[in-house]
Design a protein around this motif. Structure first.
Motif, PDB file in Angstrom:
ATOM      1  N   THR A 242       0.834  -1.192   0.000  1.00  0.00           N
ATOM      2  CA  THR A 242       0.000   0.000   0.000  1.00  0.00           C
ATOM      3  C   THR A 242       0.875   1.251   0.000  1.00  0.00           C
ATOM      4  O   THR A 242       1.791   1.370   0.803  1.00  0.00           O
ATOM      5  CB  THR A 242      -0.901   0.018   1.251  1.00  0.00           C
ATOM      6  OG1 THR A 242      -1.640  -1.193   1.278  1.00  0.00           O
ATOM      7  CG2 THR A 242      -1.833   1.193   1.221  1.00  0.00           C
ATOM      8  N   GLN A 243       0.570   2.153  -0.910  1.00  0.00           N
ATOM      9  CA  GLN A 243       1.295   3.411  -0.928  1.00  0.00           C
ATOM     10  C   GLN A 243       0.632   4.376   0.038  1.00  0.00           C
ATOM     11  O   GLN A 243      -0.592   4.406   0.156  1.00  0.00           O
ATOM     12  CB  GLN A 243       1.269   4.034  -2.320  1.00  0.00           C
ATOM     13  CG  GLN A 243       2.218   3.425  -3.300  1.00  0.00           C
ATOM     14  CD  GLN A 243       2.237   4.239  -4.586  1.00  0.00           C
ATOM     15  OE1 GLN A 243       1.269   4.893  -4.940  1.00  0.00           O
ATOM     16  NE2 GLN A 243       3.348   4.171  -5.279  1.00  0.00           N
ATOM     17  N   SER A 244       1.451   5.156   0.722  1.00  0.00           N
ATOM     18  CA  SER A 244       0.868   6.151   1.616  1.00  0.00           C
ATOM     19  C   SER A 244       0.405   7.347   0.782  1.00  0.00           C
ATOM     20  O   SER A 244       0.976   7.662  -0.252  1.00  0.00           O
ATOM     21  CB  SER A 244       1.876   6.578   2.682  1.00  0.00           C
ATOM     22  OG  SER A 244       3.008   7.157   2.073  1.00  0.00           O
ATOM     23  N   ARG A 245      -0.629   7.962   1.247  1.00  0.00           N
ATOM     24  CA  ARG A 245      -1.181   9.123   0.544  1.00  0.00           C
ATOM     25  C   ARG A 245      -0.364  10.353   0.884  1.00  0.00           C
ATOM     26  O   ARG A 245       0.137  10.485   1.998  1.00  0.00           O
ATOM     27  CB  ARG A 245      -2.624   9.338   0.953  1.00  0.00           C
ATOM     28  CG  ARG A 245      -3.511   8.202   0.557  1.00  0.00           C
ATOM     29  CD  ARG A 245      -4.943   8.525   0.916  1.00  0.00           C
ATOM     30  NE  ARG A 245      -5.804   7.506   0.395  1.00  0.00           N
ATOM     31  CZ  ARG A 245      -6.757   6.923   1.082  1.00  0.00           C
ATOM     32  NH1 ARG A 245      -6.976   7.272   2.322  1.00  0.00           N
ATOM     33  NH2 ARG A 245      -7.502   6.006   0.540  1.00  0.00           N
ATOM     34  N   ASP A 246      -0.314  11.279  -0.041  1.00  0.00           N
ATOM     35  CA  ASP A 246       0.370  12.524   0.286  1.00  0.00           C
ATOM     36  C   ASP A 246      -0.589  13.436   1.049  1.00  0.00           C
ATOM     37  O   ASP A 246      -1.793  13.160   1.161  1.00  0.00           O
ATOM     38  CB  ASP A 246       0.960  13.191  -0.958  1.00  0.00           C
ATOM     39  CG  ASP A 246      -0.073  13.707  -1.951  1.00  0.00           C
ATOM     40  OD1 ASP A 246      -1.260  13.786  -1.596  1.00  0.00           O
ATOM     41  OD2 ASP A 246       0.316  14.037  -3.075  1.00  0.00           O
ATOM     42  N   ALA A 247      -0.053  14.513   1.587  1.00  0.00           N
ATOM     43  CA  ALA A 247      -0.835  15.405   2.453  1.00  0.00           C
ATOM     44  C   ALA A 247      -2.061  15.959   1.745  1.00  0.00           C
ATOM     45  O   ALA A 247      -3.131  16.089   2.352  1.00  0.00           O
ATOM     46  CB  ALA A 247       0.054  16.537   2.967  1.00  0.00           C
ATOM     47  N   ALA A 248      -1.939  16.279   0.471  1.00  0.00           N
ATOM     48  CA  ALA A 248      -3.088  16.828  -0.263  1.00  0.00           C
ATOM     49  C   ALA A 248      -4.222  15.808  -0.352  1.00  0.00           C
ATOM     50  O   ALA A 248      -5.395  16.160  -0.210  1.00  0.00           O
ATOM     51  CB  ALA A 248      -2.657  17.274  -1.662  1.00  0.00           C
ATOM     52  N   ASP A 249      -3.872  14.545  -0.575  1.00  0.00           N
ATOM     53  CA  ASP A 249      -4.900  13.497  -0.633  1.00  0.00           C
ATOM     54  C   ASP A 249      -5.605  13.336   0.711  1.00  0.00           C
ATOM     55  O   ASP A 249      -6.826  13.194   0.775  1.00  0.00           O
ATOM     56  CB  ASP A 249      -4.295  12.150  -1.043  1.00  0.00           C
ATOM     57  CG  ASP A 249      -3.872  12.107  -2.498  1.00  0.00           C
ATOM     58  OD1 ASP A 249      -4.385  12.918  -3.297  1.00  0.00           O
ATOM     59  OD2 ASP A 249      -3.017  11.256  -2.836  1.00  0.00           O
ATOM     60  N   VAL A 250      -4.830  13.350   1.786  1.00  0.00           N
ATOM     61  CA  VAL A 250      -5.401  13.217   3.124  1.00  0.00           C
ATOM     62  C   VAL A 250      -6.321  14.401   3.408  1.00  0.00           C
ATOM     63  O   VAL A 250      -7.440  14.237   3.902  1.00  0.00           O
ATOM     64  CB  VAL A 250      -4.299  13.095   4.196  1.00  0.00           C
ATOM     65  CG1 VAL A 250      -4.894  13.134   5.591  1.00  0.00           C
ATOM     66  CG2 VAL A 250      -3.491  11.823   3.982  1.00  0.00           C
ATOM     67  N   LEU A 251      -5.867  15.599   3.074  1.00  0.00           N
ATOM     68  CA  LEU A 251      -6.684  16.793   3.296  1.00  0.00           C
ATOM     69  C   LEU A 251      -7.964  16.736   2.465  1.00  0.00           C
ATOM     70  O   LEU A 251      -9.053  17.043   2.973  1.00  0.00           O
ATOM     71  CB  LEU A 251      -5.886  18.054   2.964  1.00  0.00           C
ATOM     72  CG  LEU A 251      -6.553  19.381   3.299  1.00  0.00           C
ATOM     73  CD1 LEU A 251      -6.877  19.469   4.786  1.00  0.00           C
ATOM     74  CD2 LEU A 251      -5.652  20.532   2.892  1.00  0.00           C
ATOM     75  N   ASN A 252      -7.854  16.327   1.220  1.00  0.00           N
ATOM     76  CA  ASN A 252      -9.051  16.207   0.376  1.00  0.00           C
ATOM     77  C   ASN A 252     -10.050  15.225   0.968  1.00  0.00           C
ATOM     78  O   ASN A 252     -11.250  15.457   0.949  1.00  0.00           O
ATOM     79  CB  ASN A 252      -8.671  15.754  -1.034  1.00  0.00           C
ATOM     80  CG  ASN A 252      -8.022  16.854  -1.842  1.00  0.00           C
ATOM     81  OD1 ASN A 252      -8.205  18.038  -1.576  1.00  0.00           O
ATOM     82  ND2 ASN A 252      -7.234  16.455  -2.831  1.00  0.00           N
ATOM     83  N   ARG A 253      -9.553  14.119   1.492  1.00  0.00           N
ATOM     84  CA  ARG A 253     -10.432  13.084   2.037  1.00  0.00           C
ATOM     85  C   ARG A 253     -11.042  13.497   3.377  1.00  0.00           C
ATOM     86  O   ARG A 253     -12.202  13.226   3.651  1.00  0.00           O
ATOM     87  CB  ARG A 253      -9.646  11.784   2.222  1.00  0.00           C
ATOM     88  CG  ARG A 253     -10.524  10.627   2.671  1.00  0.00           C
ATOM     89  CD  ARG A 253      -9.728   9.436   3.111  1.00  0.00           C
ATOM     90  NE  ARG A 253      -9.012   9.791   4.332  1.00  0.00           N
ATOM     91  CZ  ARG A 253      -7.886   9.218   4.726  1.00  0.00           C
ATOM     92  NH1 ARG A 253      -7.319   8.285   4.028  1.00  0.00           N
ATOM     93  NH2 ARG A 253      -7.294   9.594   5.846  1.00  0.00           N
ATOM     94  N   ASP A 254     -10.284  14.156   4.238  1.00  0.00           N
ATOM     95  CA  ASP A 254     -10.703  14.383   5.623  1.00  0.00           C
ATOM     96  C   ASP A 254     -11.201  15.788   5.945  1.00  0.00           C
ATOM     97  O   ASP A 254     -11.703  16.017   7.045  1.00  0.00           O
ATOM     98  CB  ASP A 254      -9.541  14.065   6.568  1.00  0.00           C
ATOM     99  CG  ASP A 254      -9.173  12.600   6.561  1.00  0.00           C
ATOM    100  OD1 ASP A 254      -9.973  11.780   6.072  1.00  0.00           O
ATOM    101  OD2 ASP A 254      -8.079  12.270   7.054  1.00  0.00           O
TER     102      ASP A 254
END
Length: 92
Positions: A2-14
């Motif tokens: 599993t690749q870790s998400r970058d900060a932008a992906d985490v922010l978009n999701r949460d």
């Protein structure tokens, strides 16, 4: 793997859920401020815990969730089962 998400992906999701939860906390604090009487008189441990948790949120870096969990956790009491009437079960 599993690749870790970058900060932008985490922010978009949460973002929306986090914003909602922060608004819930703000509303609860507003209700406390508008309620008759003083929640901090005599000093209330729960209000102090909330303030400490909010301060912990402002600290940079990982580990905030653990810090806040520890703020709201009780110290281990080895006699907790007896205190709360929990019977220990052992396999026969």
């Amino acid at each position: 793997m599993t690749q870790s998400r970058d900060a932008a992906d985490v922010l978009n999701r949460d973002f929306l859920e986090s914003r909602s939860r922060i608004l819930e906390v703000a509303a609860a604090l507003d209700r406390l401020d508008r309620a008759p009487g003083r929640a901090g008189e005599p000093p209330d441990r729960r209000l102090a815990q909330l303030r400490q948790a909010i301060e912990a949120l402002l600290e940079p870096g990982p580990g905030r969730a653990e810090t806040i969990q520890r703020l709201f956790s009780l110290d281990y009491d080895p006699s907790w089962q007896e205190k709360y009437g929990v019977l220990e079960t052992r396999p026969s």
